[in-house]
Design a protein around this motif. Structure first.
Motif, PDB file in Angstrom:
ATOM      1  N   ASN A  24     -22.663  12.321  -7.227  1.00 37.19           N
ATOM      2  CA  ASN A  24     -22.133  13.565  -7.764  1.00 37.19           C
ATOM      3  C   ASN A  24     -21.800  14.578  -6.670  1.00 37.19           C
ATOM      4  N   LYS A  25     -22.388  14.404  -5.479  1.00 41.91           N
ATOM      5  CA  LYS A  25     -22.168  15.339  -4.378  1.00 41.91           C
ATOM      6  C   LYS A  25     -20.994  14.942  -3.494  1.00 41.91           C
ATOM      7  N   THR A  26     -20.689  13.642  -3.444  1.00 36.87           N
ATOM      8  CA  THR A  26     -19.596  13.171  -2.584  1.00 36.87           C
ATOM      9  C   THR A  26     -18.441  12.655  -3.417  1.00 36.87           C
ATOM     10  N   GLU A  27     -17.234  12.730  -2.839  1.00 35.14           N
ATOM     11  CA  GLU A  27     -16.046  12.249  -3.563  1.00 35.14           C
ATOM     12  C   GLU A  27     -15.902  10.745  -3.352  1.00 35.14           C
ATOM     13  N   SER A  28     -16.805   9.982  -3.971  1.00 37.68           N
ATOM     14  CA  SER A  28     -16.790   8.522  -3.812  1.00 37.68           C
ATOM     15  C   SER A  28     -15.918   7.844  -4.863  1.00 37.68           C
ATOM     16  N   ALA A  29     -15.673   8.534  -5.974  1.00 33.70           N
ATOM     17  CA  ALA A  29     -14.851   7.946  -7.034  1.00 33.70           C
ATOM     18  C   ALA A  29     -13.388   7.897  -6.588  1.00 33.70           C
ATOM     19  N   VAL A  30     -12.693   6.852  -7.048  1.00 29.09           N
ATOM     20  CA  VAL A  30     -11.308   6.627  -6.619  1.00 29.09           C
ATOM     21  C   VAL A  30     -10.400   6.435  -7.824  1.00 29.09           C
TER      22      VAL A  30
ATOM     23  N   GLN B 175     -15.543   4.416 -10.287  1.00 30.70           N
ATOM     24  CA  GLN B 175     -16.501   5.412  -9.819  1.00 30.70           C
ATOM     25  C   GLN B 175     -17.942   4.905  -9.869  1.00 30.70           C
ATOM     26  N   GLU B 176     -18.113   3.587  -9.957  1.00 28.78           N
ATOM     27  CA  GLU B 176     -19.457   3.037 -10.127  1.00 28.78           C
ATOM     28  C   GLU B 176     -20.212   2.840  -8.827  1.00 28.78           C
ATOM     29  N   GLY B 177     -19.488   2.687  -7.719  1.00 25.80           N
ATOM     30  CA  GLY B 177     -20.159   2.468  -6.442  1.00 25.80           C
ATOM     31  C   GLY B 177     -20.342   3.759  -5.662  1.00 25.80           C
ATOM     32  N   ARG B 178     -21.230   3.740  -4.681  1.00 23.02           N
ATOM     33  CA  ARG B 178     -21.451   4.918  -3.839  1.00 23.02           C
ATOM     34  C   ARG B 178     -20.435   5.001  -2.709  1.00 23.02           C
ATOM     35  N   SER B 179     -19.815   3.856  -2.415  1.00 24.17           N
ATOM     36  CA  SER B 179     -18.862   3.795  -1.311  1.00 24.17           C
ATOM     37  C   SER B 179     -17.444   3.973  -1.825  1.00 24.17           C
ATOM     38  N   GLN B 180     -16.723   4.946  -1.256  1.00 26.91           N
ATOM     39  CA  GLN B 180     -15.328   5.161  -1.626  1.00 26.91           C
ATOM     40  C   GLN B 180     -14.494   3.930  -1.295  1.00 26.91           C
ATOM     41  N   HIS B 181     -14.798   3.299  -0.176  1.00 25.38           N
ATOM     42  CA  HIS B 181     -14.056   2.107   0.258  1.00 25.38           C
ATOM     43  C   HIS B 181     -14.215   0.966  -0.755  1.00 25.38           C
ATOM     44  N   LYS B 182     -15.473   0.749  -1.195  1.00 25.41           N
ATOM     45  CA  LYS B 182     -15.718  -0.330  -2.157  1.00 25.41           C
ATOM     46  C   LYS B 182     -15.091  -0.018  -3.513  1.00 25.41           C
ATOM     47  N   ASN B 183     -15.126   1.241  -3.909  1.00 26.57           N
ATOM     48  CA  ASN B 183     -14.483   1.630  -5.170  1.00 26.57           C
ATOM     49  C   ASN B 183     -12.976   1.397  -5.096  1.00 26.57           C
ATOM     50  N   PHE B 184     -12.397   1.661  -3.927  1.00 26.19           N
ATOM     51  CA  PHE B 184     -10.964   1.428  -3.735  1.00 26.19           C
ATOM     52  C   PHE B 184     -10.648  -0.067  -3.858  1.00 26.19           C
ATOM     53  N   GLU B 185     -11.478  -0.919  -3.247  1.00 23.48           N
ATOM     54  CA  GLU B 185     -11.279  -2.374  -3.320  1.00 23.48           C
ATOM     55  C   GLU B 185     -11.359  -2.875  -4.763  1.00 23.48           C
TER      56      GLU B 185
ATOM     57  N   LEU C 129       0.815  -1.222   0.000  1.00 21.52           N
ATOM     58  CA  LEU C 129       0.000   0.000   0.000  1.00 21.52           C
ATOM     59  C   LEU C 129       0.846   1.268   0.000  1.00 21.52           C
ATOM     60  N   SER C 130       2.091   1.173   0.445  1.00 18.59           N
ATOM     61  CA  SER C 130       2.977   2.347   0.418  1.00 18.59           C
ATOM     62  C   SER C 130       3.372   2.705  -1.016  1.00 18.59           C
ATOM     63  N   ASP C 131       3.139   1.755  -1.947  1.00 24.95           N
ATOM     64  CA  ASP C 131       3.428   2.003  -3.365  1.00 24.95           C
ATOM     65  C   ASP C 131       2.221   2.573  -4.104  1.00 24.95           C
ATOM     66  N   ILE C 132       1.126   2.788  -3.373  1.00 28.61           N
ATOM     67  CA  ILE C 132      -0.117   3.248  -3.991  1.00 28.61           C
ATOM     68  C   ILE C 132      -0.357   4.727  -3.702  1.00 28.61           C
ATOM     69  N   LYS C 133      -0.629   5.490  -4.754  1.00 24.76           N
ATOM     70  CA  LYS C 133      -1.065   6.874  -4.609  1.00 24.76           C
ATOM     71  C   LYS C 133      -2.577   6.899  -4.830  1.00 24.76           C
ATOM     72  N   LYS C 134      -3.326   7.335  -3.828  1.00 20.48           N
ATOM     73  CA  LYS C 134      -4.790   7.321  -3.900  1.00 20.48           C
ATOM     74  C   LYS C 134      -5.321   8.742  -4.039  1.00 20.48           C
ATOM     75  N   GLU C 135      -6.256   8.921  -5.002  1.00 24.44           N
ATOM     76  CA  GLU C 135      -6.928  10.202  -5.192  1.00 24.44           C
ATOM     77  C   GLU C 135      -8.430   9.964  -5.225  1.00 24.44           C
ATOM     78  N   THR C 136      -9.192  10.909  -4.719  1.00 25.44           N
ATOM     79  CA  THR C 136     -10.651  10.801  -4.778  1.00 25.44           C
ATOM     80  C   THR C 136     -11.218  11.993  -5.541  1.00 25.44           C
ATOM     81  N   PHE C 137     -12.386  11.757  -6.177  1.00 30.25           N
ATOM     82  CA  PHE C 137     -13.038  12.826  -6.932  1.00 30.25           C
ATOM     83  C   PHE C 137     -14.522  12.516  -7.053  1.00 30.25           C
TER      84      PHE C 137
END
Length: 368
Positions: A249-255, A269-279, A230-238
Motif C-alpha cells: 500500500n506504500k509503494t507503487e508496485s501495482a501495474v 497488483q498481487e505481487g510486491r515487485s513491480q517488475h514481477k507484476n509487469f511480467e 513493447l513500444s505498443d505498451i502503455k505502462k502505469e503504476t499505482f
C-alpha cells in the motif's frame, strides 16, 4: 517407419476419403455452402493421398512379383529382367513414399495442432455480471469451486489480480493455472456465462434471485507464439489496494498495462515487485491477444465454431446453478446433475467429460 505402417496409414485416409465422397454428394450438404466448402477442402486433400496410395499399391504388387521370380524361377534371363525391374520399382517406391510422408505429415500436423492447444496451461478470468452484490459473492463461490478442482487435478495456481466487490465477494479474479497436461483442454469448457439462482441472505421474503458471472479461459502462450512490441505498451503504476500488508500500500508496485493497437488493458497488483507484476500482466495480455487471433480464425469457418462445444464465447449462457433444487444444468448438452454441494466442492470433472464427448461427436459430425 515400416512399409506396412505406411500402408496402414494410407488405408485409414482412403477409408475417410470414400466416406467424405459419399457425404459430399448429399442434398443437405450441397445446399449448405459452408459445410460443403469444408468437406470439399478435406476431400481434395485426401484425394492426393489416395491417388498416391493406389500408385503405391500397384508398385508394391509388382515388387512382390519380381521377388517371386528371383526366388522361385530358374530361367536366368527372366531373373535378370526381374532384377532390373525390381531396381526400377524400388526407386519409384522411394519417391512415392517421400511424397506420401510429406502429405501425411501435413495432414497429421493439422490434427496435432488442434490437440496441442489442449495441453497448454491456462489463464482463468472470473468477473461479476448481472446481479450486483450477489454476483460478486458467486465469483467468490466459483473461485473456491475451481481451486478445489485444481487441487483434485494436481494443478497449481497463482492469483494474478483481484478486485474486491465491496464488503464480500469479488468483481474480478484472474488466475494463472499450471499442471502437467490437459489444463486448458479441461478448463476451456468453462468459458461463458454462469447463471446462479438462489435466495440471497439479505432476502427477507425468501424470493429466488438470478445473477450471473462470466468466465473466460485462455490458453497460456509463450513469447515465441505471440510477439508483443513493447513500444505498443502503455505502462502505469499505482498503489495496490489488495492484501499484502503495509508494503504494497506504500509503494507503487501495482501495474496497469494497455496494449495500444488492441486497446486491451490488464492490471496486476498481487505481487510486491513491480517488475514481477509487469511480467504477469504481459503474460495475461499475451493470452488475450492469442485468443483474439484464434476467434478471428474461427469466424472465418463459422460452421465449425457453431458446432464446437468450447467456443469460448463469454456472451453465451452455458450453465445454471439452481440452489433451491440442488441442480446444475449445462445448457450446451442439456445435462443436469442433482449434487450442487459436491459440484461446488470441485467435483466438476464428470460434467467436463460429458462436454469432451460432445465436442468429439460434433467434430466428427462436421465430416458426415
Amino acid at each position: 517407419m515400416k512399409k506396412i505402417s505406411l500402408i496402414e496409414k494410407l488405408e485409414k485416409f482412403k477409408k475417410e476419403f470414400y466416406e467424405i465422397s459419399k457425404t459430399i454428394t448429399q442434398s443437405d450438404v450441397i445446399s449448405d455452402p459452408k459445410k460443403y466448402k469444408i468437406l470439399l477442402k478435406k476431400y481434395l486433400k485426401l484425394e492426393k493421398i489416395v491417388f498416391l496410395y493406389e500408385k503405391y499399391k500397384k508398385k508394391w504388387n509388382l515388387l512382390q512379383e519380381a521377388n517371386s521370380i528371383l526366388i522361385e524361377d530358374s530361367d536366368s534371363d527372366l531373373k535378370q529382367l526381374a532384377y532390373i525391374e525390381k531396381k526400377e520399382i524400388l526407386e519409384n517406391l522411394y519417391f512415392i513414399e517421400k511424397k506420401a510422408y510429406k502429405l501425411l505429415y501435413q495432414e497429421e500436423k493439422s490434427e496435432e495442432d488442434n490437440l496441442e492447444e489442449d495441453h497448454k496451461n491456462a489463464i482463468v478470468e472470473l468477473r461479476s455480471g448481472t446481479g450486483g452484490y450477489e454476483a460478486c459473492l458467486f465469483v467468490e463461490d466459483m473461485l473456491r469451486m475451481y481451486t478445489m478442482y485444481f487441487k483434485k487435478s494436481g494443478w497449481k495456481y497463482k492469483i494474478i489480480n483481484i478486485q474486491k466487490g465491496g464488503i464480500k465477494g469479488y468483481k474480478e479474479i484472474i488466475l494463472d493455472v499450471n499442471g502437467k497436461k490437459g489444463v486448458y483442454g479441461n478448463l476451456k469448457f468453462e468459458s461463458g456465462v454462469h447463471r446462479v439462482q438462489r435466495i440471497p441472505k439479505s432476502e427477507s421474503q425468501g424470493r429466488v434471485h438470478t445473477s450471473a458471472i462470466t468466465v473466460a479461459v485462455l490458453p497460456k502462450v509463450q513469447e515465441i507464439e505471440v510477439n508483443i512490441n513493447l513500444s505498443d505498451i502503455k505502462k502505469e503504476t499505482f498503489r495496490s489496494s489488495g492484501s499484502g500488508g503495509q508494503h504494497v500500500n506504500k509503494t507503487e508496485s501495482a501495474v496497469r498495462i494497455t496494449h495500444i493497437p488492441s486497446k486491451i488493458t490488464v492490471e496486476c497488483q498481487e505481487g510486491r515487485s513491480q517488475h514481477k507484476n509487469f511480467e504477469k500482466a504481459i503474460s495475461v495480455l499475451r493470452s488475450r491477444l492469442y485468443q483474439n487471433e484464434k476467434e478471428k480464425r474461427l469466424k472465418k469457418i463459422s460452421i465449425q465454431r457453431k458446432s464446437l462445444i468450447s467456443t469460448g464465447d463469454r456472451s453465451v449462457k452455458i450453465r445454471t446453478y439452481n440452489y433451491p433444487k440442488s441442480r446444475i444444468t449445462d445448457h450446451r448438452i442439456q445435462k443436469s446433475f442433482y449434487d450442487l454441494t459436491g459440484f461446488m466442492n470441485g467435483n466438476i470433472q464428470k460434467m467436463i467429460n460429458f462436454l469432451k464427448i460432445e465436442e468429439k461427436n460434433k467434430n466428427i459430425s462436421i465430416l458426415r
